[in-house]
Design a protein around this motif. Structure first.
Motif, PDB file in Angstrom:
ATOM      1  N   PRO A   1     -74.372  19.670  22.198  1.00 35.96           N
ATOM      2  CA  PRO A   1     -75.842  19.527  22.166  1.00 35.96           C
ATOM      3  C   PRO A   1     -76.503  20.647  21.378  1.00 35.96           C
ATOM      4  CG  PRO A   1     -74.981  19.283  24.412  1.00 35.96           C
ATOM      5  CD  PRO A   1     -73.844  19.771  23.564  1.00 35.96           C
ATOM      6  N   LEU A   2     -77.632  20.325  20.776  1.00 38.65           N
ATOM      7  CA  LEU A   2     -78.355  21.297  19.954  1.00 38.65           C
ATOM      8  C   LEU A   2     -78.727  22.564  20.726  1.00 38.65           C
ATOM      9  CD1 LEU A   2     -79.711  22.083  17.303  1.00 38.65           C
ATOM     10  CD2 LEU A   2     -81.758  20.823  18.059  1.00 38.65           C
ATOM     11  N   PRO A   3     -79.227  22.484  21.962  1.00 44.50           N
ATOM     12  CA  PRO A   3     -79.553  23.730  22.680  1.00 44.50           C
ATOM     13  C   PRO A   3     -78.341  24.646  22.843  1.00 44.50           C
ATOM     14  CG  PRO A   3     -80.573  21.854  23.771  1.00 44.50           C
ATOM     15  CD  PRO A   3     -79.650  21.290  22.736  1.00 44.50           C
ATOM     16  N   LEU A   4     -77.169  24.044  23.108  1.00 45.45           N
ATOM     17  CA  LEU A   4     -75.959  24.853  23.256  1.00 45.45           C
ATOM     18  C   LEU A   4     -75.603  25.529  21.937  1.00 45.45           C
ATOM     19  CD1 LEU A   4     -73.470  25.790  24.833  1.00 45.45           C
ATOM     20  CD2 LEU A   4     -72.346  23.643  24.164  1.00 45.45           C
ATOM     21  N   ARG A   5     -75.719  24.788  20.832  1.00 44.02           N
ATOM     22  CA  ARG A   5     -75.392  25.370  19.526  1.00 44.02           C
ATOM     23  C   ARG A   5     -76.340  26.512  19.191  1.00 44.02           C
ATOM     24  NH1 ARG A   5     -75.334  19.885  17.857  1.00 44.02           N
ATOM     25  NH2 ARG A   5     -76.979  20.290  16.321  1.00 44.02           N
ATOM     26  N   LEU A   6     -77.632  26.342  19.491  1.00 42.94           N
ATOM     27  CA  LEU A   6     -78.606  27.381  19.186  1.00 42.94           C
ATOM     28  C   LEU A   6     -78.360  28.632  20.033  1.00 42.94           C
ATOM     29  CD1 LEU A   6     -81.863  25.231  18.884  1.00 42.94           C
ATOM     30  CD2 LEU A   6     -80.519  26.253  17.028  1.00 42.94           C
ATOM     31  N   LEU A   7     -78.049  28.430  21.320  1.00 48.97           N
ATOM     32  CA  LEU A   7     -77.772  29.564  22.187  1.00 48.97           C
ATOM     33  C   LEU A   7     -76.518  30.314  21.731  1.00 48.97           C
ATOM     34  CD1 LEU A   7     -78.537  28.201  25.770  1.00 48.97           C
ATOM     35  CD2 LEU A   7     -79.631  30.152  24.651  1.00 48.97           C
ATOM     36  N   THR A   8     -75.486  29.529  21.395  1.00 47.74           N
ATOM     37  CA  THR A   8     -74.237  30.146  20.953  1.00 47.74           C
ATOM     38  C   THR A   8     -74.458  30.962  19.686  1.00 47.74           C
ATOM     39  OG1 THR A   8     -72.993  28.303  21.891  1.00 47.74           O
ATOM     40  CG2 THR A   8     -71.848  29.690  20.284  1.00 47.74           C
ATOM     41  N   ARG A   9     -75.218  30.385  18.739  1.00 44.23           N
ATOM     42  CA  ARG A   9     -75.475  31.093  17.489  1.00 44.23           C
ATOM     43  C   ARG A   9     -76.253  32.388  17.742  1.00 44.23           C
ATOM     44  NH1 ARG A   9     -78.449  27.366  13.492  1.00 44.23           N
ATOM     45  NH2 ARG A   9     -76.568  26.156  13.975  1.00 44.23           N
ATOM     46  N   ALA A  10     -77.216  32.342  18.659  1.00 48.18           N
ATOM     47  CA  ALA A  10     -78.039  33.523  18.921  1.00 48.18           C
ATOM     48  C   ALA A  10     -77.236  34.642  19.568  1.00 48.18           C
ATOM     49  CB  ALA A  10     -79.216  33.134  19.820  1.00 48.18           C
ATOM     50  N   PHE A  11     -76.313  34.270  20.463  1.00 51.89           N
ATOM     51  CA  PHE A  11     -75.575  35.286  21.218  1.00 51.89           C
ATOM     52  C   PHE A  11     -74.152  35.497  20.711  1.00 51.89           C
ATOM     53  CE2 PHE A  11     -78.898  33.976  24.199  1.00 51.89           C
ATOM     54  CZ  PHE A  11     -79.366  35.214  24.629  1.00 51.89           C
ATOM     55  N   TRP A  12     -73.827  34.898  19.573  1.00 48.07           N
ATOM     56  CA  TRP A  12     -72.451  34.977  19.087  1.00 48.07           C
ATOM     57  C   TRP A  12     -71.959  36.410  18.849  1.00 48.07           C
ATOM     58  CZ3 TRP A  12     -68.723  32.070  20.014  1.00 48.07           C
ATOM     59  CH2 TRP A  12     -67.554  32.069  19.262  1.00 48.07           C
TER      60      TRP A  12
ATOM     61  N   LEU B   1     -64.867  34.759  13.243  1.00 49.31           N
ATOM     62  CA  LEU B   1     -64.871  33.359  13.660  1.00 49.31           C
ATOM     63  C   LEU B   1     -66.311  32.875  13.677  1.00 49.31           C
ATOM     64  CD1 LEU B   1     -62.928  31.125  14.810  1.00 49.31           C
ATOM     65  CD2 LEU B   1     -63.636  31.897  17.081  1.00 49.31           C
ATOM     66  N   PRO B   2     -66.620  31.765  12.994  1.00 44.85           N
ATOM     67  CA  PRO B   2     -68.011  31.293  12.981  1.00 44.85           C
ATOM     68  C   PRO B   2     -68.439  30.799  14.353  1.00 44.85           C
ATOM     69  CG  PRO B   2     -66.565  29.693  11.927  1.00 44.85           C
ATOM     70  CD  PRO B   2     -65.731  30.916  12.179  1.00 44.85           C
ATOM     71  N   PRO B   3     -69.741  30.795  14.631  1.00 44.17           N
ATOM     72  CA  PRO B   3     -70.226  30.334  15.939  1.00 44.17           C
ATOM     73  C   PRO B   3     -69.815  28.893  16.210  1.00 44.17           C
ATOM     74  CG  PRO B   3     -71.984  31.411  14.713  1.00 44.17           C
ATOM     75  CD  PRO B   3     -70.852  31.224  13.756  1.00 44.17           C
ATOM     76  N   PHE B   4     -69.681  28.571  17.480  1.00 41.16           N
ATOM     77  CA  PHE B   4     -69.381  27.207  17.903  1.00 41.16           C
ATOM     78  C   PHE B   4     -70.499  26.291  17.412  1.00 41.16           C
ATOM     79  CE2 PHE B   4     -69.504  23.794  21.136  1.00 41.16           C
ATOM     80  CZ  PHE B   4     -68.191  23.334  21.005  1.00 41.16           C
ATOM     81  N   ASP B   5     -70.144  25.209  16.716  1.00 44.38           N
ATOM     82  CA  ASP B   5     -71.163  24.361  16.096  1.00 44.38           C
ATOM     83  C   ASP B   5     -71.040  22.898  16.509  1.00 44.38           C
ATOM     84  OD1 ASP B   5     -68.810  23.740  14.829  1.00 44.38           O
ATOM     85  OD2 ASP B   5     -69.522  24.145  12.792  1.00 44.38           O
ATOM     86  N   HIS B   6     -70.515  22.641  17.706  1.00 41.24           N
ATOM     87  CA  HIS B   6     -70.417  21.282  18.216  1.00 41.24           C
ATOM     88  C   HIS B   6     -71.166  21.185  19.547  1.00 41.24           C
ATOM     89  CE1 HIS B   6     -67.417  21.104  15.125  1.00 41.24           C
ATOM     90  NE2 HIS B   6     -67.112  19.854  15.409  1.00 41.24           N
TER      91      HIS B   6
ATOM     92  N   LEU C   1     -70.844  37.372  22.231  1.00 41.35           N
ATOM     93  CA  LEU C   1     -69.816  36.516  22.825  1.00 41.35           C
ATOM     94  C   LEU C   1     -68.476  36.615  22.111  1.00 41.35           C
ATOM     95  CD1 LEU C   1     -71.917  33.257  23.386  1.00 41.35           C
ATOM     96  CD2 LEU C   1     -71.208  34.909  25.126  1.00 41.35           C
ATOM     97  N   LEU C   2     -68.500  36.827  20.799  1.00 37.39           N
ATOM     98  CA  LEU C   2     -67.267  36.758  20.027  1.00 37.39           C
ATOM     99  C   LEU C   2     -66.206  37.776  20.446  1.00 37.39           C
ATOM    100  CD1 LEU C   2     -65.496  35.655  17.793  1.00 37.39           C
ATOM    101  CD2 LEU C   2     -66.746  37.084  16.153  1.00 37.39           C
ATOM    102  N   PRO C   3     -66.512  39.069  20.594  1.00 37.85           N
ATOM    103  CA  PRO C   3     -65.434  40.021  20.914  1.00 37.85           C
ATOM    104  C   PRO C   3     -64.670  39.687  22.194  1.00 37.85           C
ATOM    105  CG  PRO C   3     -67.369  41.188  20.133  1.00 37.85           C
ATOM    106  CD  PRO C   3     -67.796  39.771  20.339  1.00 37.85           C
TER     107      PRO C   3
END
Length: 299
Positions: free
Chosen positions: A202-213, A195-200, A216-218
């Motif tokens: 605010p930008l800080p939230l998207r960057l944090l999600t991408r870094a820790f995906w 599943l791709p990282p959450f991409d919706h 977080l994913l499992p």
């Protein structure tokens, strides 16, 4: 989107009704995966989603658009019927052959009506855990309002059971004769599908999600699977072939108790989704205006 209405546009469920409270509550987000999975367990619907949907490449965008659409059916006012027409235009070209080798079209009444129908049994089952069981009167009101949603979607009354007494035999017949573990249904209840990282958001939230995906994913995937299966009606689970243990049931009941304790004390801006929140605000202003006019001298 145009909000002009045709002379005989179907109207959405009424303010103050059962759906008015349920559909915009954030707990509805937890129910959507179960409803979607039950929809695509129908071979024709599953084939249409498999071949024509972007749920794999743009799952978050697809989910956001679907959620907005559902909110418009209930809270959209004049825009509700236009949303129903937009969906029919969107599905007009979706056709092909399902896994059983049968031709399908998304707007075939039986297929389109099933997509709509799944919402009622999922609501009926899931709110027992997340909100509260419905009284018999509330069940009937909910079903009547769900029929109104069907009309908003352009489904004819002849293609929808008109009473609860008619609905349950229809529902069980579809479970017995059509529902199966389609490829898309299996994918939606898998905890191992990428599943791709959450991409919706605010930008800080998207960057944090991408870094820790990767971290977080499992757990997210396991939690999604747990809720998808747990909030699906037991007879639907059985039809699809999904296992559910007594231990999982106890976990779901504990989770439900926490949700029932926390959500009702949240402020409205956190408890309700944006379209629902705005519709509720407008309705309160309308009611207050009527009350003020009724209180004027001479009335």
């Amino acid at each position: 989107m145009s909000t002009s209405s045709a002379p005989h546009d179907p109207v959405p469920p009424p303010p103050g009704g059962v759906l008015w409270s349920l559909a915009g509550d954030i707990r509805g987000l937890l129910m959507l995966p179960a409803a979607f999975t039950l929809q695509v367990a129908h071979p024709a619907v599953g084939a249409g989603v498999d071949e024509h949907s972007v749920f794999r490449t743009d799952p978050w965008g697809r989910g956001e658009r679907s959620l907005r659409s559902v909110q418009l059916w209930v809270y959209g006012g004049e825009a509700a019927a236009e949303e129903g027409r937009r969906l029919r235009r969107l599905h007009a070209t979706i056709q092909g052959t399902d896994a059983r080798g049968r031709p399908y079209h998304a707007l075939t009444p039986a297929n389109y009506a099933w997509v709509h129908a799944t919402g009622f049994p999922v609501y009926h089952h899931a709110i027992r855990y997340l909100i509260r069981p419905l009284s018999e009167e509330q069940e009937r009101r909910l079903y009547a309002e769900w029929l109104q949603v069907g009309r908003v979607l352009g489904i004819h009354d002849r293609d929808m059971p008109q009473t609860i007494e008619e609905f349950w035999p229809y529902y069980r017949k579809v479970l017995d004769e059509e529902i199966e573990a389609t490829a898309v249904a299996r994918e939606l209840v898998s905890a191992d599908v990428p599943l791709p990282p959450f991409d919706h958001g605010p930008l800080p939230l998207r960057l944090l999600t991408r870094a820790f995906w990767p971290v977080l994913l499992p757990p997210f995937a396991r939690f999604r699977r747990f809720l998808t299966i747990g909030l699906m009606p037991p007879d639907a689970r059985e039809a699809i072939g999904l296992e559910w243990t007594d231990q999982q049931e106890r976990r779901l009941r504990r989770f439900g108790r926490v949700v029932r304790a926390v959500v009702p004390v949240l402020p409205e801006r956190l408890r309700y989704l944006p379209l629902a929140r705005e519709a509720r605000r407008r309705h309160r202003l309308t009611q207050q205006g009527r009350g003020a006019r009724a209180a004027r001298p001479g009335r």
